[in-house]
Design a protein around this motif. Sequence first.
Motif, PDB file in Angstrom:
ATOM      1  N   LEU A   1       1.030  84.531  43.399  1.00 39.56           N
ATOM      2  CA  LEU A   1       1.195  83.166  42.899  1.00 39.56           C
ATOM      3  C   LEU A   1       2.254  83.121  41.810  1.00 39.56           C
ATOM      4  O   LEU A   1       3.138  82.254  41.805  1.00 39.56           O
ATOM      5  CB  LEU A   1      -0.145  82.661  42.350  1.00 39.56           C
ATOM      6  N   GLY A   2       2.170  84.066  40.874  1.00 37.44           N
ATOM      7  CA  GLY A   2       3.153  84.093  39.792  1.00 37.44           C
ATOM      8  C   GLY A   2       4.562  84.268  40.322  1.00 37.44           C
ATOM      9  O   GLY A   2       5.493  83.579  39.883  1.00 37.44           O
ATOM     10  N   THR A   3       4.728  85.186  41.278  1.00 36.62           N
ATOM     11  CA  THR A   3       6.046  85.409  41.857  1.00 36.62           C
ATOM     12  C   THR A   3       6.534  84.150  42.560  1.00 36.62           C
ATOM     13  O   THR A   3       7.708  83.768  42.438  1.00 36.62           O
ATOM     14  CB  THR A   3       6.010  86.566  42.858  1.00 36.62           C
ATOM     15  N   GLY A   4       5.644  83.506  43.291  1.00 33.94           N
ATOM     16  CA  GLY A   4       6.011  82.286  43.992  1.00 33.94           C
ATOM     17  C   GLY A   4       6.481  81.196  43.040  1.00 33.94           C
ATOM     18  O   GLY A   4       7.496  80.539  43.266  1.00 33.94           O
ATOM     19  N   LEU A   5       5.748  81.019  41.953  1.00 31.12           N
ATOM     20  CA  LEU A   5       6.118  79.989  40.975  1.00 31.12           C
ATOM     21  C   LEU A   5       7.469  80.319  40.337  1.00 31.12           C
ATOM     22  O   LEU A   5       8.314  79.437  40.148  1.00 31.12           O
ATOM     23  CB  LEU A   5       5.046  79.861  39.901  1.00 31.12           C
ATOM     24  N   ALA A   6       7.656  81.583  40.012  1.00 35.68           N
ATOM     25  CA  ALA A   6       8.932  81.985  39.407  1.00 35.68           C
ATOM     26  C   ALA A   6      10.081  81.711  40.369  1.00 35.68           C
ATOM     27  O   ALA A   6      11.153  81.237  39.969  1.00 35.68           O
ATOM     28  CB  ALA A   6       8.886  83.469  39.030  1.00 35.68           C
ATOM     29  N   SER A   7       9.856  82.014  41.641  1.00 37.48           N
ATOM     30  CA  SER A   7      10.895  81.784  42.639  1.00 37.48           C
ATOM     31  C   SER A   7      11.203  80.289  42.772  1.00 37.48           C
ATOM     32  O   SER A   7      12.368  79.896  42.867  1.00 37.48           O
ATOM     33  CB  SER A   7      10.438  82.370  43.968  1.00 37.48           C
ATOM     34  N   CYS A   8      10.158  79.450  42.777  1.00 35.63           N
ATOM     35  CA  CYS A   8      10.365  77.993  42.850  1.00 35.63           C
ATOM     36  C   CYS A   8      11.243  77.527  41.696  1.00 35.63           C
ATOM     37  O   CYS A   8      12.170  76.734  41.880  1.00 35.63           O
ATOM     38  CB  CYS A   8       9.031  77.246  42.779  1.00 35.63           C
ATOM     39  N   ALA A   9      10.921  78.021  40.508  1.00 34.91           N
ATOM     40  CA  ALA A   9      11.680  77.621  39.326  1.00 34.91           C
ATOM     41  C   ALA A   9      13.140  78.006  39.462  1.00 34.91           C
ATOM     42  O   ALA A   9      14.046  77.196  39.231  1.00 34.91           O
ATOM     43  CB  ALA A   9      11.075  78.258  38.078  1.00 34.91           C
ATOM     44  N   ALA A  10      13.366  79.252  39.860  1.00 39.66           N
ATOM     45  CA  ALA A  10      14.741  79.741  39.974  1.00 39.66           C
ATOM     46  C   ALA A  10      15.522  78.931  41.007  1.00 39.66           C
ATOM     47  O   ALA A  10      16.673  78.550  40.771  1.00 39.66           O
ATOM     48  CB  ALA A  10      14.733  81.221  40.348  1.00 39.66           C
ATOM     49  N   ASN A  11      14.907  78.660  42.138  1.00 41.92           N
ATOM     50  CA  ASN A  11      15.597  77.910  43.189  1.00 41.92           C
ATOM     51  C   ASN A  11      15.911  76.486  42.758  1.00 41.92           C
ATOM     52  O   ASN A  11      16.960  75.951  43.098  1.00 41.92           O
ATOM     53  CB  ASN A  11      14.756  77.897  44.465  1.00 41.92           C
ATOM     54  N   SER A  12      14.990  75.875  42.017  1.00 42.29           N
ATOM     55  CA  SER A  12      15.236  74.502  41.558  1.00 42.29           C
ATOM     56  C   SER A  12      16.417  74.450  40.601  1.00 42.29           C
ATOM     57  O   SER A  12      17.265  73.561  40.705  1.00 42.29           O
ATOM     58  CB  SER A  12      14.000  73.934  40.864  1.00 42.29           C
ATOM     59  N   ILE A  13      16.459  75.396  39.697  1.00 41.86           N
ATOM     60  CA  ILE A  13      17.570  75.411  38.750  1.00 41.86           C
ATOM     61  C   ILE A  13      18.881  75.665  39.486  1.00 41.86           C
ATOM     62  O   ILE A  13      19.914  75.051  39.190  1.00 41.86           O
ATOM     63  CB  ILE A  13      17.357  76.480  37.657  1.00 41.86           C
ATOM     64  N   ASN A  14      18.837  76.519  40.472  1.00 41.85           N
ATOM     65  CA  ASN A  14      20.032  76.791  41.266  1.00 41.85           C
ATOM     66  C   ASN A  14      20.558  75.516  41.914  1.00 41.85           C
ATOM     67  O   ASN A  14      21.749  75.221  41.884  1.00 41.85           O
ATOM     68  CB  ASN A  14      19.686  77.842  42.318  1.00 41.85           C
ATOM     69  N   GLN A  15      19.646  74.731  42.494  1.00 36.39           N
ATOM     70  CA  GLN A  15      20.077  73.478  43.121  1.00 36.39           C
ATOM     71  C   GLN A  15      20.581  72.485  42.087  1.00 36.39           C
ATOM     72  O   GLN A  15      21.512  71.725  42.353  1.00 36.39           O
ATOM     73  CB  GLN A  15      18.923  72.862  43.906  1.00 36.39           C
ATOM     74  N   PHE A  16      19.957  72.510  40.912  1.00 35.61           N
ATOM     75  CA  PHE A  16      20.382  71.631  39.820  1.00 35.61           C
ATOM     76  C   PHE A  16      21.829  71.906  39.431  1.00 35.61           C
ATOM     77  O   PHE A  16      22.608  70.987  39.164  1.00 35.61           O
ATOM     78  CB  PHE A  16      19.434  71.836  38.641  1.00 35.61           C
ATOM     79  N   PHE A  17      22.214  73.183  39.433  1.00 34.83           N
ATOM     80  CA  PHE A  17      23.566  73.540  39.044  1.00 34.83           C
ATOM     81  C   PHE A  17      24.605  73.227  40.115  1.00 34.83           C
ATOM     82  O   PHE A  17      25.774  73.066  39.814  1.00 34.83           O
ATOM     83  CB  PHE A  17      23.647  75.052  38.754  1.00 34.83           C
ATOM     84  N   GLU A  18      24.172  73.204  41.363  1.00 37.37           N
ATOM     85  CA  GLU A  18      25.154  73.240  42.451  1.00 37.37           C
ATOM     86  C   GLU A  18      25.331  71.928  43.204  1.00 37.37           C
ATOM     87  O   GLU A  18      25.803  71.938  44.336  1.00 37.37           O
ATOM     88  CB  GLU A  18      24.726  74.317  43.456  1.00 37.37           C
ATOM     89  N   VAL A  19      24.991  70.810  42.612  1.00 35.08           N
ATOM     90  CA  VAL A  19      24.997  69.548  43.361  1.00 35.08           C
ATOM     91  C   VAL A  19      26.333  69.217  44.048  1.00 35.08           C
ATOM     92  O   VAL A  19      26.347  68.986  45.264  1.00 35.08           O
ATOM     93  CB  VAL A  19      24.536  68.371  42.479  1.00 35.08           C
ATOM     94  N   PRO A  20      27.449  69.185  43.342  1.00 28.40           N
ATOM     95  CA  PRO A  20      28.676  68.797  44.057  1.00 28.40           C
ATOM     96  C   PRO A  20      29.110  69.815  45.106  1.00 28.40           C
ATOM     97  O   PRO A  20      29.715  69.445  46.125  1.00 28.40           O
ATOM     98  CB  PRO A  20      29.713  68.678  42.945  1.00 28.40           C
ATOM     99  N   PHE A  21      28.772  71.078  44.888  1.00 27.93           N
ATOM    100  CA  PHE A  21      29.169  72.100  45.857  1.00 27.93           C
ATOM    101  C   PHE A  21      28.293  72.024  47.095  1.00 27.93           C
ATOM    102  O   PHE A  21      28.775  72.169  48.223  1.00 27.93           O
ATOM    103  CB  PHE A  21      29.088  73.479  45.224  1.00 27.93           C
ATOM    104  N   ASP A  22      27.017  71.767  46.875  1.00 26.61           N
ATOM    105  CA  ASP A  22      26.114  71.617  48.009  1.00 26.61           C
ATOM    106  C   ASP A  22      26.501  70.419  48.865  1.00 26.61           C
ATOM    107  O   ASP A  22      26.361  70.449  50.078  1.00 26.61           O
ATOM    108  CB  ASP A  22      24.668  71.437  47.514  1.00 26.61           C
ATOM    109  N   SER A  23      26.997  69.356  48.203  1.00 26.52           N
ATOM    110  CA  SER A  23      27.375  68.167  48.979  1.00 26.52           C
ATOM    111  C   SER A  23      28.491  68.484  49.945  1.00 26.52           C
ATOM    112  O   SER A  23      28.622  67.845  50.976  1.00 26.52           O
ATOM    113  CB  SER A  23      27.876  67.047  48.070  1.00 26.52           C
ATOM    114  N   ASN A  24      29.313  69.462  49.595  1.00 23.74           N
ATOM    115  CA  ASN A  24      30.474  69.740  50.411  1.00 23.74           C
ATOM    116  C   ASN A  24      30.249  70.782  51.484  1.00 23.74           C
ATOM    117  O   ASN A  24      31.144  71.051  52.271  1.00 23.74           O
ATOM    118  CB  ASN A  24      31.635  70.188  49.520  1.00 23.74           C
ATOM    119  N   MET A  25      29.067  71.366  51.500  1.00 20.60           N
ATOM    120  CA  MET A  25      28.789  72.346  52.541  1.00 20.60           C
ATOM    121  C   MET A  25      27.734  71.790  53.463  1.00 20.60           C
ATOM    122  O   MET A  25      26.702  71.296  53.025  1.00 20.60           O
ATOM    123  CB  MET A  25      28.339  73.664  51.916  1.00 20.60           C
ATOM    124  N   ASN A  26      28.007  71.875  54.730  1.00 14.03           N
ATOM    125  CA  ASN A  26      27.183  71.174  55.696  1.00 14.03           C
ATOM    126  C   ASN A  26      25.718  71.559  55.686  1.00 14.03           C
ATOM    127  O   ASN A  26      24.840  70.729  55.857  1.00 14.03           O
ATOM    128  CB  ASN A  26      27.739  71.421  57.095  1.00 14.03           C
TER     129      ASN A  26
END
Lengths: 147, 440
Positions: free
Chosen positions: B178-203
């Motif tokens: 559970l702890g690992t899962g929560l940590a992974s969720c957090a990391a992935n969310s922050i990653n998406q937070f940082f990458e919005v304009p780049f994600d928009s440009n990749m299909n």
Amino acid sequence: PPAHSHSDWIGPPDRHSHLRPVIFHVPPGESALERRLREARQEAQACNQRFWARHNRAFRQEKEEFIYSRLKAKGLEMRDESGQKATLNAEEMADFYKDFLSKNFKKHLQYNRDWYKRNFTITFLMGQVALVRALRWLRGKKKNVEQ
Amino acid sequence: GLFVWRLRSAGVRQVPCQFVHLCRIANDRLITFQYFNFLKRMYVTQYNKDLSQRAKPKPDSVVSPFHELQQLDQEKKAVHKISPVSAVHQSWCETSGRNELREMKSAAGTEDSVTAVRAESKEDRQWKEMKLRLDDLPGILARLSKIKLTALVVSTASAGFAMAPVPFELTCFLLASLGTGLASCAANSINQFFEVPFDSNMNRTKNRPLVRGQISPLLAVCFAAACGVPGVALLTLGVNPLTGALGAFNIFLYTCCYTPLKRISIANTWVGAVVGAIPPVMGWTAATGSLDAGALLLGGILYSWQFPHFNALSWGLREDYSRGGYCMMSVTHPGLCRRVALRHCLALIGLSALAPVLGITTWTFPLISLPINLYISYLGFRFYRDADRSSSRKLFFCSLWHLPLLLLVMFTCKKSVLEKEDKGDLLGESRERAMEIRLP
């Protein structure tokens, strides 16, 4: 978006920049803080739009030029017998991709720094606005209870 | 009705793949690995669809978002998730069906029963209100936290836990997962937070929640904090401080090192490999409480595995990386890309041989795993030599089943804990006797 709406509206991706434009709702009693937030978001949106539209257009253009020059070197035409546009395979395009990436490296670095700054500022402002609104709501509730 | 049609249309290319994997599932003995393979099958079929779409000749004209071929996530470290299987299966069917439809429309350009597609793309072209709806929230958060990838990460951590030479404790296992899962969720969310304009440009990434405005950046950050803080706290207090520290460090490494580094230098791939290697180490330390050679070996195996997996994957995404400004080996140093992939395939053979030396498994493990390691090394060599799309695809798909199979074999060849305990008891007894003799 309908005139009576109280929220922001987000549209389909732009053809050139692939970013989704947002139309921001200006509430009647907008505070200075909220205005700062809205303006920051509008500015970031405009900046992003400019950058990506220009960048993508440049990419497409340079890609066309590269294909044209390569095809010419090979002695082929842009369109073959069936009228289809001739393409180069992935390995031939690899040189172009590598070149394009290194040419635009500095531009991307600058943009990254800019984007991260803007992103943090906007999110921080959002936090402040949310906090102020929450306090206002709590104060309103307290008044109701007292009454 | 629509759902069924989507499945059917998605099914044509995927039936053979599904069948093969169903057979594989029938042969698995352990339930956990059954889940593993089921999810891997879903993953493989989705990638199969994605990659088979890429194989179509790319139209050279002005590209509209709907014409761009789907991209694969450079961060996806293969293997799959252990969330409620039905929910995942549903969302997978829907998204793959939808994506498949979109692709079919753009590539074929024909109107064969395209009413569903029309509705879908029309919806995409409409203006949407940016208001958060509570019933959409679970789906949005699932996509924000990249729940499938998180499941994969949790399963590698469980593998680390299972391989540790200590008696199995269920509560510890669940808390660690559970702890690992929560940590992974957090990391992935922050990653998406940082990458919005780049994600928009990749299909592939353009349908993420932040890109579509389904959730505000503030909420994404709050969600990340709400997952990360309890996750790391759970690991530190509920399991042990070492695991907690590793979890926090991994979040930091992924969000603050790997994500920005993707746009600065090719070193991001090595950092990303470490990020992928840490979860099994966390699983091990959760079980034993210490960082033994075994933990490092397991981490090493996953570290080495990342390279053939990711380098093969990135070979097909060079255009998008180039346009998006991502510094990846496949674009800037293609020779190095293939060399590294091959090097690490061979390293896997060596690491597998090291397992019995460190006492984690019996000697049957390197023997049984030799064929699969040799096969992936062979594909790695082909990729190195041919450097084309077909060899990169073959290597990528091999990496998808190679890892779960390797971990499964490792688990079945695990050195019995009882053996060690008996030896330990004997030593303990003789020591006690010695002490008794010494006492006056």
